[in-house]
Every structure is written in C-alpha cells, then in structure tokens.
Scaffold this motif. Structure first.
Motif, mmCIF file in Angstrom:
data_model
loop_
_atom_site.group_PDB
_atom_site.id
_atom_site.type_symbol
_atom_site.label_atom_id
_atom_site.label_comp_id
_atom_site.label_asym_id
_atom_site.label_seq_id
_atom_site.Cartn_x
_atom_site.Cartn_y
_atom_site.Cartn_z
ATOM 1 N N TYR A 56 0.788 -1.237 0.000
ATOM 2 C CA TYR A 56 0.000 0.000 0.000
ATOM 3 C C TYR A 56 0.821 1.289 0.000
ATOM 4 N N ILE A 57 2.082 1.235 0.373
ATOM 5 C CA ILE A 57 2.917 2.436 0.358
ATOM 6 C C ILE A 57 3.564 2.561 -1.018
ATOM 7 N N PRO A 58 3.478 3.728 -1.662
ATOM 8 C CA PRO A 58 4.103 3.905 -2.980
ATOM 9 C C PRO A 58 5.564 3.480 -2.988
ATOM 10 N N GLU A 59 5.959 2.827 -4.056
ATOM 11 C CA GLU A 59 7.278 2.205 -4.160
ATOM 12 C C GLU A 59 8.422 3.190 -3.945
ATOM 13 N N GLU A 60 8.233 4.441 -4.390
ATOM 14 C CA GLU A 60 9.329 5.408 -4.283
ATOM 15 C C GLU A 60 9.652 5.770 -2.849
ATOM 16 N N TRP A 61 8.785 5.420 -1.901
ATOM 17 C CA TRP A 61 9.023 5.717 -0.491
ATOM 18 C C TRP A 61 9.527 4.487 0.278
ATOM 19 N N LEU A 62 9.834 3.431 -0.411
ATOM 20 C CA LEU A 62 10.288 2.190 0.222
ATOM 21 C C LEU A 62 11.747 1.919 -0.093
ATOM 22 N N PRO A 63 12.464 1.201 0.786
ATOM 23 C CA PRO A 63 11.974 0.721 2.089
ATOM 24 C C PRO A 63 11.856 1.874 3.076
ATOM 25 N N THR A 64 10.971 1.726 4.015
ATOM 26 C CA THR A 64 10.828 2.730 5.060
ATOM 27 C C THR A 64 10.973 2.085 6.430
ATOM 28 N N LYS B 241 6.133 14.994 2.101
ATOM 29 C CA LYS B 241 7.463 15.280 2.631
ATOM 30 C C LYS B 241 7.840 14.283 3.718
ATOM 31 N N THR B 242 6.896 14.017 4.634
ATOM 32 C CA THR B 242 7.168 13.024 5.682
ATOM 33 C C THR B 242 7.334 11.638 5.073
ATOM 34 N N SER B 243 6.504 11.302 4.099
ATOM 35 C CA SER B 243 6.536 9.963 3.517
ATOM 36 C C SER B 243 7.836 9.669 2.780
ATOM 37 N N LYS B 244 8.577 10.693 2.438
ATOM 38 C CA LYS B 244 9.871 10.507 1.782
ATOM 39 C C LYS B 244 10.986 10.228 2.804
ATOM 40 N N SER B 245 10.683 10.384 4.081
ATOM 41 C CA SER B 245 11.689 10.176 5.131
ATOM 42 C C SER B 245 11.764 8.703 5.497
ATOM 43 N N ARG B 246 12.862 8.064 5.221
ATOM 44 C CA ARG B 246 12.986 6.626 5.529
ATOM 45 C C ARG B 246 12.993 6.373 7.029
ATOM 46 N N PHE B 247 13.460 7.361 7.792
ATOM 47 C CA PHE B 247 13.491 7.263 9.240
ATOM 48 C C PHE B 247 12.782 8.469 9.837
ATOM 49 N N ARG B 248 12.308 8.301 11.045
ATOM 50 C CA ARG B 248 11.633 9.384 11.736
ATOM 51 C C ARG B 248 12.618 10.524 12.015
ATOM 52 N N ASN B 249 12.191 11.753 11.737
ATOM 53 C CA ASN B 249 13.022 12.905 12.049
ATOM 54 C C ASN B 249 12.159 14.070 12.517
ATOM 55 N N LYS B 250 12.788 15.128 12.991
ATOM 56 C CA LYS B 250 12.074 16.220 13.625
ATOM 57 C C LYS B 250 11.223 17.039 12.658
ATOM 58 N N ASP B 251 11.411 16.851 11.357
ATOM 59 C CA ASP B 251 10.621 17.592 10.379
ATOM 60 C C ASP B 251 9.319 16.877 10.031
ATOM 61 N N ASN B 252 9.124 15.687 10.565
ATOM 62 C CA ASN B 252 7.940 14.879 10.237
ATOM 63 C C ASN B 252 6.672 15.416 10.881
ATOM 64 N N VAL B 253 5.542 15.004 10.320
ATOM 65 C CA VAL B 253 4.262 15.000 11.027
ATOM 66 C C VAL B 253 3.932 13.526 11.262
ATOM 67 N N ASN B 254 2.924 13.255 12.091
ATOM 68 C CA ASN B 254 2.515 11.866 12.270
ATOM 69 C C ASN B 254 0.992 11.755 12.259
ATOM 70 N N HIS B 255 0.481 10.545 12.514
ATOM 71 C CA HIS B 255 -0.959 10.319 12.402
ATOM 72 C C HIS B 255 -1.759 11.080 13.451
ATOM 73 N N TRP B 256 -1.084 11.610 14.470
ATOM 74 C CA TRP B 256 -1.799 12.445 15.432
ATOM 75 C C TRP B 256 -2.393 13.676 14.747
ATOM 76 N N LEU B 257 -1.829 14.074 13.624
ATOM 77 C CA LEU B 257 -2.413 15.185 12.874
ATOM 78 C C LEU B 257 -3.872 14.890 12.548
ATOM 79 N N MET B 258 -4.165 13.647 12.160
ATOM 80 C CA MET B 258 -5.535 13.260 11.850
ATOM 81 C C MET B 258 -6.391 13.274 13.115
ATOM 82 N N ARG B 259 -5.801 12.876 14.224
ATOM 83 C CA ARG B 259 -6.536 12.925 15.490
ATOM 84 C C ARG B 259 -6.838 14.376 15.874
ATOM 85 N N TYR B 260 -5.826 15.245 15.758
ATOM 86 C CA TYR B 260 -6.034 16.658 16.074
ATOM 87 C C TYR B 260 -7.124 17.263 15.194
#
Length: 330
Positions: free
Chosen positions: A90-98, A237-256
């Motif tokens: 389900y994750i687009p190939e260009e963002w893998l591996p993540t 932008k977050t989905s292009k990050s293979r590892f978690r970093n301080k510039d990310n957002v996360n699924h809590w955005l959807m909760r907020y």
C-alpha cells in the motif's frame, strides 16, 4: 451503531537479520536518538495482544497486521479475522523501504480493505478489559478526549513532531473557534484535572497543542483522505523520510483534526493508562493481573541493562493472564 470496526496494528521483527542489514545501510545519516534499537526490539509478548483482542473484543471485524514482510512464526494467517498487509502492498514504491512508523501509519488509508471505522494500535498497546464497539465509536464519531495541552519539547522526544502537526492545525483553526463551536465536548467533568488545561489555554487564540494520551486511537478512514487532499505536500514530505526525524508529522495530525472539527464523542480519561515499562514495571504487572483500565500502553524506554529481566517478568504476567492460545495462533 457502527457495523464494522477494524483493529490496525503495526509490528516489526527487530531480530530479522535481513531487515537489520537494510536498516543499517540507510541509517548512517539519520537521527540515532529518534531511531534507536529500543524502538524496534521485540518483547515477545505480541501473541498476548491477540489473545487479549479475542477475549475482550470478539466483535472486531478483523485485525489488519501491518509488517515489512516478516511474520511471527506462531501467527495463523488462515484465520478469517486476520488480514496481513506488507508495506509494499500500500505504500508507494518510491518511499520504500521505510523504517519510519510515521510513513507506515500516515498512509494506511491506501489499504483498500480497511474499513471506514478503525482503531490504530501499536504493538505495545493492549486491550486490558472487555470493551464494546461503543467504547470506540458513538453516533458514527470516534471516541476521544477533548483536552488542549501545550507541547513541551525535550531532547530525544517527539514533541517537535507534535508541534509540526499543530502548525498545520493553526492554518485552519483557532482555540476560540474550536471552543465556540464544540465547547461542550471540551468541558466535561470526567476529564478530571485535565480540565485545567482547557482553562489555561483560553488567553491564546492559537492552538498550543492537544493532550496526547498514548493509547489506541479511533479513526475514520475518510479523515486520512481529507488531510491527504488538503495537505498533500506536507504528508508527502514526511513519507519521503525513511526514518523518523524532527521535520515529520505523524498520524496524530488526523486525530487533532478530528478534535478541532468536533468530529469526536467525549470519553473519560480513565478509560486507559500509559506506563513506562522500566520505571513502572511493578505497576504494569499489577495492572495486567488486576486490571483497572480498559486500554494500556506499556512503552519501551532506553534502558538496556534490565531489558531481559523485566522482559521475563512481563511475559510471565501475560502468560498467567492469558494462558490459552487464540485463533490467531497456529
């Protein structure tokens, strides 16, 4: 009443040598603190997660297990209530591996088989007492806690990611607007002492943050689709990050977003509890034996010297509580 509710849980086999080699290949330039080994290690208690689901939530439509590709050797993949999804499904190939949990979770709306109503778990979040569908959704709305809370950043934490989420929220909402429209959902006596936080933020028009309870979150798939429609650049932008970093957002955005739009039904803060597995080991074991909360999170930390001894204690407590195999197991 909601007819179908899926549980979604993410899992990684931190002992998989092929996965480890792949991870190390990409890790050398990344923030090691946000991607330490403790964030991937396995406590060997995942089977008890399934046993708890079967005992306490037999009504669940199905469990969607998200994995890089490896599976627990005890998992019964033929059971009708288990649906295994690989990142590449389900994750687009260009963002893998993540190796970034934010990418894995932000894109789950792309899983076609996922129902509109679902509850997102991490593998350290357990159902601890019998629950009913109405504990997660009421009148088609996710159950949640409507509490504001200023974000407090600290080194090695993820508050910076939460603040990135809040930046997005402040592009669309204000504290005044939210409380004017949905104040009755934010001022409930069963929020207890947390009500003070909703009073403290009143002088600020901008949203300072929301209270994060670190428990399974009830979501609507359509909320993820909405955010991807209006904030595609941010989420890409977050989905292009293979590892978690301080510039990310996360699924809590959807909760907020659900909170800011009033798309939630208030729930008591006493429904679940968060524990630090090293600092509160005795409390965790007592909670497993004599449950007070319906949901618990037993969060891993950085402690390594006590890992094996505490792991044995936790496994023993879960085995005492759930000694019988579930249908999710072979």
């Amino acid at each position: 009443m909601v007819n179908k509710i899926d549980f979604v849980v993410t899992w990684v086999n931190g002992h998989d040598s092929e996965w480890q080699n792949k991870k190390q290949h990409y890790l050398f330039t990344e923030d090691k603190k946000l991607n330490s080994d403790s964030r991937y290690r396995d406590w060997n208690i995942f089977k008890y997660w399934f046993r708890a689901v079967e005992e306490h939530a037999p009504w669940v439509n199905r469990v969607i297990l998200i994995t890089e590709g490896h599976l627990p050797d005890w998992l019964n993949v033929t059971y009708e209530k288990i649906f295994v999804v690989k990142h590449s499904d389900y994750i687009p190939e260009e963002w893998l591996p993540t190796f970034n949990s934010n990418v894995i979770e932000l894109n789950i709306h792309r899983i076609e088989e996922l129902s509109e109503h679902f509850v997102l778990f991490n593998d350290d979040m357990f159902i601890n007492k019998s629950v009913v569908p109405e504990d997660f959704f009421e009148n088609d709305l996710p159950k949640d806690v409507g509490v504001f809370s200023p974000q407090v950043p600290f080194r090695g934490g993820i508050a910076s990611i939460s603040l990135n989420n809040i930046e997005v929220i402040n592009d669309y909402f204000s504290t005044y607007q939210i409380l004017k429209l949905y104040g009755k959902k934010f001022f409930r006596l069963f929020y207890g002492k947390h009500l003070i936080k909703n009073l403290v933020v009143l002088p600020w028009d901008k949203v300072l943050g929301f209270f994060d309870h670190h428990l399974p979150i009830a979501y609507k798939k359509s909320t993820f689709k909405k955010l991807w429609y209006i904030e595609e650049d941010t989420l890409t932008k977050t989905s292009k990050s293979r590892f978690r970093n301080k510039d990310n957002v996360n699924h809590w955005l959807m909760r907020y977003w659900q909170l800011a739009t009033g798309q939630f039904s208030p729930r008591t803060v006493k429904f679940g509890n968060y524990y630090d597995i090293f600092e509160e080991c005795d409390s965790v074991i007592e909670e497993i034996k004599k449950p007070k909360y319906s949901l618990i999170c037993i969060n891993d930390g950085e402690n390594s010297s006590e890992f094996e001894s505490i792991k044995e204690k936790i496994i023993f407590a879960f085995e005492q509580r759930y000694p019988t195999k579930s249908q999710f197991e072979k």
